[in-house]
Design an enzyme around this catalytic site. Structure first.
Site, PDB file in Angstrom:
ATOM      1  N   GLU A  52     -11.432   3.228   5.506  1.00  0.00           N
ATOM      2  CA  GLU A  52     -10.353   4.065   6.067  1.00  0.00           C
ATOM      3  C   GLU A  52     -11.041   5.155   6.897  1.00  0.00           C
ATOM      4  O   GLU A  52     -10.896   5.195   8.118  1.00  0.00           O
ATOM      5  CB  GLU A  52      -9.516   4.684   4.938  1.00  0.00           C
ATOM      6  CG  GLU A  52      -8.444   5.665   5.429  1.00  0.00           C
ATOM      7  CD  GLU A  52      -7.733   6.393   4.279  1.00  0.00           C
ATOM      8  OE1 GLU A  52      -8.222   6.365   3.138  1.00  0.00           O
ATOM      9  OE2 GLU A  52      -6.678   7.021   4.560  1.00  0.00           O
ATOM     10  N   ASP A  98       1.720   3.951   2.955  1.00  0.00           N
ATOM     11  CA  ASP A  98       0.723   4.787   2.276  1.00  0.00           C
ATOM     12  C   ASP A  98       1.387   5.942   1.512  1.00  0.00           C
ATOM     13  O   ASP A  98       1.526   5.872   0.291  1.00  0.00           O
ATOM     14  CB  ASP A  98      -0.319   5.308   3.280  1.00  0.00           C
ATOM     15  CG  ASP A  98      -1.680   5.591   2.674  1.00  0.00           C
ATOM     16  OD1 ASP A  98      -1.849   5.390   1.459  1.00  0.00           O
ATOM     17  OD2 ASP A  98      -2.584   6.017   3.425  1.00  0.00           O
ATOM     18  N   ASP A  99       1.772   7.006   2.212  1.00  0.00           N
ATOM     19  CA  ASP A  99       2.366   8.202   1.588  1.00  0.00           C
ATOM     20  C   ASP A  99       3.542   8.651   2.459  1.00  0.00           C
ATOM     21  O   ASP A  99       3.433   9.646   3.200  1.00  0.00           O
ATOM     22  CB  ASP A  99       1.307   9.313   1.502  1.00  0.00           C
ATOM     23  CG  ASP A  99       0.099   8.870   0.690  1.00  0.00           C
ATOM     24  OD1 ASP A  99       0.205   8.833  -0.545  1.00  0.00           O
ATOM     25  OD2 ASP A  99      -0.939   8.541   1.300  1.00  0.00           O
ATOM     26  N   HIS A 130      -9.196   0.934  -1.791  1.00  0.00           N
ATOM     27  CA  HIS A 130      -9.290   1.544  -0.460  1.00  0.00           C
ATOM     28  C   HIS A 130     -10.731   1.415   0.032  1.00  0.00           C
ATOM     29  O   HIS A 130     -11.676   1.657  -0.731  1.00  0.00           O
ATOM     30  CB  HIS A 130      -8.955   3.034  -0.515  1.00  0.00           C
ATOM     31  CG  HIS A 130      -7.507   3.348  -0.702  1.00  0.00           C
ATOM     32  ND1 HIS A 130      -6.750   2.865  -1.725  1.00  0.00           N
ATOM     33  CD2 HIS A 130      -6.670   4.136   0.040  1.00  0.00           C
ATOM     34  CE1 HIS A 130      -5.511   3.329  -1.621  1.00  0.00           C
ATOM     35  NE2 HIS A 130      -5.436   4.110  -0.558  1.00  0.00           N
ATOM     36  N   HIS A 172       1.492   4.927  -2.447  1.00  0.00           N
ATOM     37  CA  HIS A 172       1.153   5.792  -3.588  1.00  0.00           C
ATOM     38  C   HIS A 172       2.434   6.462  -4.065  1.00  0.00           C
ATOM     39  O   HIS A 172       3.097   7.158  -3.273  1.00  0.00           O
ATOM     40  CB  HIS A 172       0.134   6.845  -3.163  1.00  0.00           C
ATOM     41  CG  HIS A 172      -1.134   6.245  -2.628  1.00  0.00           C
ATOM     42  ND1 HIS A 172      -2.238   6.002  -3.405  1.00  0.00           N
ATOM     43  CD2 HIS A 172      -1.453   5.795  -1.383  1.00  0.00           C
ATOM     44  CE1 HIS A 172      -3.194   5.454  -2.668  1.00  0.00           C
ATOM     45  NE2 HIS A 172      -2.741   5.317  -1.432  1.00  0.00           N
ATOM     46  N   HIS A 225       0.857  -1.192   0.000  1.00  0.00           N
ATOM     47  CA  HIS A 225       0.000   0.000   0.000  1.00  0.00           C
ATOM     48  C   HIS A 225       0.884   1.229   0.000  1.00  0.00           C
ATOM     49  O   HIS A 225       1.363   1.686   1.045  1.00  0.00           O
ATOM     50  CB  HIS A 225      -0.923  -0.039   1.220  1.00  0.00           C
ATOM     51  CG  HIS A 225      -1.948   1.060   1.227  1.00  0.00           C
ATOM     52  ND1 HIS A 225      -3.132   0.967   1.920  1.00  0.00           N
ATOM     53  CD2 HIS A 225      -1.962   2.284   0.639  1.00  0.00           C
ATOM     54  CE1 HIS A 225      -3.830   2.072   1.742  1.00  0.00           C
ATOM     55  NE2 HIS A 225      -3.133   2.899   0.983  1.00  0.00           N
TER      56      HIS A 225
HETATM   57  N1  ADE Z   1      -4.339   8.575  -1.982  1.00  0.00           N
HETATM   58  C1  ADE Z   1      -3.148   8.699  -1.399  1.00  0.00           C
HETATM   59  N2  ADE Z   1      -3.221   8.350  -0.114  1.00  0.00           N
HETATM   60  C2  ADE Z   1      -4.507   7.988   0.121  1.00  0.00           C
HETATM   61  C3  ADE Z   1      -5.225   7.522   1.256  1.00  0.00           C
HETATM   62  N3  ADE Z   1      -4.646   7.364   2.446  1.00  0.00           N
HETATM   63  N4  ADE Z   1      -6.537   7.271   1.114  1.00  0.00           N
HETATM   64  C4  ADE Z   1      -7.141   7.444  -0.047  1.00  0.00           C
HETATM   65  N5  ADE Z   1      -6.509   7.863  -1.156  1.00  0.00           N
HETATM   66  C5  ADE Z   1      -5.207   8.136  -1.063  1.00  0.00           C
HETATM   67 ZN    ZN Z   2      -3.645   4.753   0.319  1.00  0.00          ZN
END
Ligand code: ADE
Ligand code: ZN
EC number: 3.5.4.2
Length: 337
Positions: free
Chosen positions: A200, A278-279, A197, A19, A17
């Site tokens: 969340e 995630d990011d 996703h 991006h 997971h």
């Molecule tokens: N795009 C990038 N990070 C995300 C996240 N945590 N939830 C949904 N879309 C995303």
């Molecule tokens: Zn994500």
């Protein structure tokens, strides 16, 4: 390994997971902005990083989409992919499944061929220079029309672009997954794997929606599934992989603190969870750092850490023989402690 070499501190793992646009560090964002003559509304990388204080998912997405504007050329995508894979490999990642927000790049006129050429170059470099494999996921954006997602999928299929899977990302609350059913059905018909996703920020029923309507093979996040016993029972019975991102959930305030994160309860319930970042640029932690943080916060045992790492490979879209090879490496790490 010689007798004097200690075993690695962290298990080998897959990151499922992630991006690509969320790996853009402020320093690289400024370098690309200069290279492409794009203006960023910040004086320097420090000021951009200081803006990384988020109240919820949407406040993050607004900045994330805006900063992604600096990505213009094949070289930009190659540099970004290369930088992520180098950093991930240094933290023990052996395989990464990388979501790409193709729609945002095509929308501002970047050619699909340029994005794909850059991604392919970056992935090849990760393999050659750092021994980490990369698999690309075309992430549809749920705040945009499903017809646009279908058109992008058509373009990707026509170009023979090397995406192995499709995903569904962006704003969850207020944007249902169901309109994307046709895009996912067409992706499946072309042999692409499927993830989305869900749960969340949205309710547990969103996890059921993506399983039943999109036919996904795993669920990204899924933390709010814990609010519905029947959903948990189904996810456990079907061994659905959940790509959990504990530090992202803290930074986007889906949970009040790491100590309050449902990860231990999810593991105790028998859910099939892995740990992901995630990011990582925006949240300030790559997956090895997230692993360190949850290990400390929940006093995870070596066996539990090995189980989480094994789940990351088992839930990947790799062929079974490659999964088996990685699982053997996790078992070796488990036994070396
Ligand atoms: N795009 C990038 N990070 C995300 C996240 N945590 N939830 C949904 N879309 C995303
Ligand atoms: Zn994500």
């Amino acid at each position: 390994m010689t007798a004097t070499t200690p075993p690695p501190a962290r298990p080998p793992r897959a990151e499922l997971h992630l991006h690509l646009e969320g790996t853009l560090e402020p320093e690289l964002a400024f370098a690309l902005a200069e290279r492409n003559r794009v203006a960023l509304p910040y004086r320097d990388p420090g000021e951009l990083r200081a803006a990384y204080a988020f109240g919820d998912l949407q406040s993050f997405l607004d900045l994330y989409h805006a900063t992604s504007q600096v990505l213009r050329t094949a070289d930009d995508f190659a540099d970004l992919t290369r930088a992520y894979l180098r950093r991930a490999a240094a933290g023990g990642v052996r395989h990464a499944e990388i979501m790409v927000d193709l729609q945002t790049h095509l929308e501002r006129g970047v050619a699909l061929e340029d994005v794909v050429a850059g991604l392919a170059e970056g992935v090849a470099d990760g393999e050659a220079s750092h021994g980490v494999s990369g698999l690309l996921i075309l992430a549809f954006l749920r705040h945009r029309p499903a017809a646009e997602a279908e058109a992008v999928l058509d373009a990707v299929l026509a170009a023979g672009a090397p995406f192995a899977a499709v995903g569904l990302a962006s704003t969850e609350v207020g944007f249902a997954a169901t309109p994307f059913a046709r895009a996912f059905e067409r992706a499946a018909a072309h042999g692409l794997r499927r993830t989305a996703h869900a749960a969340e920020e949205g309710p547990a029923s969103n996890a059921v929606e993506v399983l039943d309507v999109l036919g996904v093979e795993r669920v990204d996040h899924g933390i709010r599934a814990m609010e519905d016993e029947a959903v948990v029972a189904r996810l456990v019975a079907e061994r659905v992989p959940l790509t959990v991102c504990p530090w992202s959930n803290v930074r986007l305030r889906a949970v009040p603190s790491l100590a309050a994160h449902p990860l231990p309860a999810m593991m105790a319930a028998g859910l099939n969870v892995s740990i992901n970042s995630d990011d990582p640029s925006y949240f300030g932690a790559y997956v090895d750092e997230v692993d360190d943080a949850v290990t400390a916060a929940f006093a995870l045992t070596r066996d539990q850490r090995a189980d989480l790492a094994a789940a990351s490979f088992a839930g990947s879209f790799l062929p079974p023989e490659q999964i088996a090879r990685h699982l053997a490496a996790v078992d070796a790490w488990r036994a070396a402690g």
